[in-house]
Write a protein that holds these residues in place. Structure first.
Motif, PDB file in Angstrom:
ATOM      1  N   ALA A 126     -44.949 -13.770 -23.019  1.00  0.00           N
ATOM      2  CA  ALA A 126     -45.409 -14.748 -24.043  1.00  0.00           C
ATOM      3  C   ALA A 126     -44.344 -15.733 -24.305  1.00  0.00           C
ATOM      4  N   LYS A 127     -43.081 -15.232 -24.423  1.00  0.00           N
ATOM      5  CA  LYS A 127     -41.976 -16.325 -24.576  1.00  0.00           C
ATOM      6  C   LYS A 127     -42.042 -16.565 -26.087  1.00  0.00           C
ATOM      7  N   ALA A 128     -42.556 -15.851 -26.974  1.00  0.00           N
ATOM      8  CA  ALA A 128     -42.579 -16.299 -28.566  1.00  0.00           C
ATOM      9  C   ALA A 128     -41.365 -15.771 -29.150  1.00  0.00           C
ATOM     10  N   PHE A 129     -40.472 -15.036 -28.425  1.00  0.00           N
ATOM     11  CA  PHE A 129     -39.251 -14.652 -29.110  1.00  0.00           C
ATOM     12  C   PHE A 129     -38.255 -14.587 -28.053  1.00  0.00           C
ATOM     13  N   THR A 130     -36.962 -14.444 -28.146  1.00  0.00           N
ATOM     14  CA  THR A 130     -35.721 -14.267 -27.469  1.00  0.00           C
ATOM     15  C   THR A 130     -35.368 -12.829 -27.698  1.00  0.00           C
ATOM     16  N   GLU A 131     -34.509 -12.377 -26.751  1.00  0.00           N
ATOM     17  CA  GLU A 131     -33.992 -10.997 -26.799  1.00  0.00           C
ATOM     18  C   GLU A 131     -33.357 -10.916 -28.342  1.00  0.00           C
ATOM     19  N   ALA A 132     -32.633 -12.269 -28.754  1.00  0.00           N
ATOM     20  CA  ALA A 132     -32.058 -12.079 -30.160  1.00  0.00           C
ATOM     21  C   ALA A 132     -32.844 -12.065 -31.237  1.00  0.00           C
ATOM     22  N   THR A 133     -34.019 -12.841 -30.974  1.00  0.00           N
ATOM     23  CA  THR A 133     -34.744 -12.964 -32.204  1.00  0.00           C
ATOM     24  C   THR A 133     -35.989 -11.944 -32.372  1.00  0.00           C
ATOM     25  N   TYR A 134     -36.156 -11.157 -31.274  1.00  0.00           N
ATOM     26  CA  TYR A 134     -37.337 -10.179 -31.393  1.00  0.00           C
ATOM     27  C   TYR A 134     -36.808  -9.149 -32.387  1.00  0.00           C
ATOM     28  N   PRO A 135     -37.612  -8.603 -33.179  1.00  0.00           N
ATOM     29  CA  PRO A 135     -37.128  -7.797 -34.426  1.00  0.00           C
ATOM     30  C   PRO A 135     -36.323  -6.252 -33.590  1.00  0.00           C
ATOM     31  N   ARG A 136     -35.407  -6.018 -34.312  1.00  0.00           N
ATOM     32  CA  ARG A 136     -34.905  -4.846 -33.837  1.00  0.00           C
ATOM     33  C   ARG A 136     -35.158  -3.672 -34.389  1.00  0.00           C
ATOM     34  N   MET A 137     -35.609  -2.640 -33.681  1.00  0.00           N
ATOM     35  CA  MET A 137     -36.089  -1.475 -33.859  1.00  0.00           C
ATOM     36  C   MET A 137     -35.035  -0.416 -34.620  1.00  0.00           C
ATOM     37  N   GLU A 138     -35.580   0.047 -35.644  1.00  0.00           N
ATOM     38  CA  GLU A 138     -34.666   0.899 -36.354  1.00  0.00           C
ATOM     39  C   GLU A 138     -35.443   2.321 -36.255  1.00  0.00           C
ATOM     40  N   PRO A 139     -34.535   3.506 -36.143  1.00  0.00           N
ATOM     41  CA  PRO A 139     -35.288   4.857 -36.027  1.00  0.00           C
ATOM     42  C   PRO A 139     -35.653   5.386 -37.334  1.00  0.00           C
ATOM     43  N   ILE A 140     -36.782   6.312 -37.177  1.00  0.00           N
ATOM     44  CA  ILE A 140     -37.200   6.966 -38.366  1.00  0.00           C
ATOM     45  C   ILE A 140     -36.160   7.820 -38.907  1.00  0.00           C
ATOM     46  N   LYS A 141     -36.117   7.956 -40.228  1.00  0.00           N
ATOM     47  CA  LYS A 141     -35.145   8.723 -40.890  1.00  0.00           C
ATOM     48  C   LYS A 141     -35.495  10.150 -41.083  1.00  0.00           C
ATOM     49  N   GLU A 142     -36.734  10.241 -41.420  1.00  0.00           N
ATOM     50  CA  GLU A 142     -37.261  11.632 -41.596  1.00  0.00           C
ATOM     51  C   GLU A 142     -38.357  11.956 -41.050  1.00  0.00           C
ATOM     52  N   THR A 143     -38.723  13.061 -40.250  1.00  0.00           N
ATOM     53  CA  THR A 143     -39.846  13.284 -39.548  1.00  0.00           C
ATOM     54  C   THR A 143     -40.719  14.686 -39.910  1.00  0.00           C
ATOM     55  N   PHE A 144     -41.940  14.777 -39.601  1.00  0.00           N
ATOM     56  CA  PHE A 144     -42.655  15.992 -39.742  1.00  0.00           C
ATOM     57  C   PHE A 144     -43.666  16.313 -38.549  1.00  0.00           C
ATOM     58  N   SER A 145     -43.995  17.498 -38.663  1.00  0.00           N
ATOM     59  CA  SER A 145     -44.978  17.701 -37.683  1.00  0.00           C
ATOM     60  C   SER A 145     -46.401  18.625 -38.353  1.00  0.00           C
ATOM     61  N   GLY A 146     -47.528  17.993 -38.056  1.00  0.00           N
ATOM     62  CA  GLY A 146     -48.733  18.742 -38.441  1.00  0.00           C
ATOM     63  C   GLY A 146     -48.928  18.104 -39.889  1.00  0.00           C
ATOM     64  N   GLN A 147     -48.803  18.613 -41.020  1.00  0.00           N
ATOM     65  CA  GLN A 147     -48.933  18.135 -42.340  1.00  0.00           C
ATOM     66  C   GLN A 147     -47.678  18.223 -43.222  1.00  0.00           C
ATOM     67  N   GLN A 148     -47.530  17.217 -44.020  1.00  0.00           N
ATOM     68  CA  GLN A 148     -46.422  17.372 -44.987  1.00  0.00           C
ATOM     69  C   GLN A 148     -47.076  16.933 -46.498  1.00  0.00           C
ATOM     70  N   VAL A 149     -46.554  17.162 -47.525  1.00  0.00           N
ATOM     71  CA  VAL A 149     -46.797  16.996 -48.834  1.00  0.00           C
ATOM     72  C   VAL A 149     -45.560  16.374 -49.446  1.00  0.00           C
ATOM     73  N   ILE A 150     -45.750  15.283 -49.957  1.00  0.00           N
ATOM     74  CA  ILE A 150     -44.600  14.488 -50.452  1.00  0.00           C
ATOM     75  C   ILE A 150     -44.923  14.663 -52.214  1.00  0.00           C
ATOM     76  N   SER A 151     -43.909  14.940 -52.981  1.00  0.00           N
ATOM     77  CA  SER A 151     -43.977  14.994 -54.214  1.00  0.00           C
ATOM     78  C   SER A 151     -43.293  13.740 -54.931  1.00  0.00           C
ATOM     79  N   LEU A 152     -44.244  12.965 -55.648  1.00  0.00           N
ATOM     80  CA  LEU A 152     -43.348  11.477 -56.212  1.00  0.00           C
ATOM     81  C   LEU A 152     -42.859  11.967 -57.687  1.00  0.00           C
ATOM     82  N   LYS A 153     -42.049  11.143 -58.080  1.00  0.00           N
ATOM     83  CA  LYS A 153     -41.175  11.394 -59.134  1.00  0.00           C
ATOM     84  C   LYS A 153     -42.327  11.639 -60.374  1.00  0.00           C
ATOM     85  N   SER A 154     -43.416  11.021 -60.423  1.00  0.00           N
ATOM     86  CA  SER A 154     -44.258  11.049 -61.448  1.00  0.00           C
ATOM     87  C   SER A 154     -45.038  12.491 -61.543  1.00  0.00           C
ATOM     88  N   GLY A 155     -44.946  13.432 -60.125  1.00  0.00           N
ATOM     89  CA  GLY A 155     -45.300  14.518 -60.091  1.00  0.00           C
ATOM     90  C   GLY A 155     -46.643  14.596 -59.358  1.00  0.00           C
TER      91      GLY A 155
END
Length: 312
Positions: A126-155
């Motif tokens: 497509a030549k819409a980006f260059t190697e320098a301008t295409y967004p850099r991928m950053e890795p995920i910091k936390e992973t899970f498998s199956g199901q996960q429940v996240i508790s928010l600060k509000s409860g």
């Protein structure tokens, strides 16, 4: 009980609000340059969770700016629903704000391959980006498998469920906001809009799985939600969203099967990039005619090649 609202923010559109049950659920929508992608976020009164990121960091920054017009609560996490670039290309912006990224392990593992495939397309074809301008991928910091429940600060809690079947991509997570029954589904559902039909990128190639996608939608009905909030199109009650998406997928799959089968010797044209483009445009035209009330027909032209290749 706290006062609640859902706020729709777009690049060129004013915010609107509609009562819901608890907290504040907002959505930022890009324009066509970002594939009309909707990014949802949830403010429980103490912290903000973002669901997916937008295609490029500048759109993620615009989304953050819209949130800041409404709330000063910290953005503490971003949950990626599936491994497509409009869901993870803006991670750098949210990581810089201190947000923790969360995704299923299968999504996190798939991202590098998807990123390489898409980077090559946007830079070299497509030549819409260059190697320098295409967004850099950053890795995920936390992973899970199956199901996960996240508790928010509000409860309050968020329930993350990795579906057993693939959807628009090779793997799919759905987030239920447990206090409201909202289901954040990424591009699993495009209610009243056309779908991205490329398929998941597996081993460097698109691998559409319409049967798997339809089965994933059946799973969606079992998650105890009320309203589907999709990555494009309109919000809808679960039953209507699932039926509409399943009917659409089955119909477009038949359309493509019949079209490719009708080409005869001309099927060889699908291996020529220029001639294939003519066929993709024709399929976009036919899909738009079959579903005149659905928005965003241009998505068919972009993504239909994956489904077409699976029929050759």
């Amino acid at each position: 009980m706290t006062k609640t609202s859902i706020i729709a923010g777009a690049v060129l559109a004013a915010a609107i609000s509609t009562p819901i049950q608890a907290g504040t659920l907002g959505v930022f929508q890009s324009d066509q340059n970002g594939f009309d992608t909707r990014t949802y976020w949830y403010d429980d009164g103490r912290e903000i969770t973002v669901f997916d990121t937008q295609f490029v960091p500048t759109l993620t920054e615009a989304m953050v700016a819209e949130i800041r017009k409404i709330s000063r609560n910290p953005i503490t996490r971003v949950i990626v629903t599936h491994p497509n670039p409009d869901k993870f290309n803006g991670l750098s912006v949210l990581h810089k704000l201190g947000a923790v990224s969360v995704a299923s392990k299968s999504t996190a593992d798939a991202m590098a391959g998807v990123n390489a495939y898409k980077r090559y397309f946007w830079v070299n074809i497509a030549k819409a980006f260059t190697e320098a301008t295409y967004p850099r991928m950053e890795p995920i910091k936390e992973t899970f498998s199956g199901q996960q429940v996240i508790s928010l600060k509000s409860g309050e809690t968020l329930t993350l469920t990795e579906l057993k079947n693939p959807g628009v991509s090779s793997t799919q997570t759905v987030i239920r906001i447990d206090s409201t029954g909202d289901l954040i589904v990424g591009d699993l559902v495009h209610h009243n809009a056309h779908a991205w039909l490329e398929g998941g990128i597996v081993n460097g190639k698109p691998k559409p799985d319409i049967k798997g996608w339809i089965a994933a939608l059946d799973e969606l009905k079992m998650l105890g939600g009320k309203t589907v909030r999709g990555g494009r199109g309109d919000d809808a009650p679960v039953e209507a969203a699932v039926k509409g998406q399943q009917d659409y997928l089955a119909s477009v799959d038949r359309l493509v099967t019949d079209y490719v089968g009708s080409l005869g010797a001309a099927k060889a044209e699908l291996d020529d990039p220029v001639k294939a483009g003519v066929h993709y445009a024709e399929l976009q035209k036919r899909a738009a005619a079959r579903f005149p009330d659905r928005q965003l027909a241009y998505l068919v032209g972009y993504g239909i090649y994956g489904l077409v290749d699976s029929k050759k």
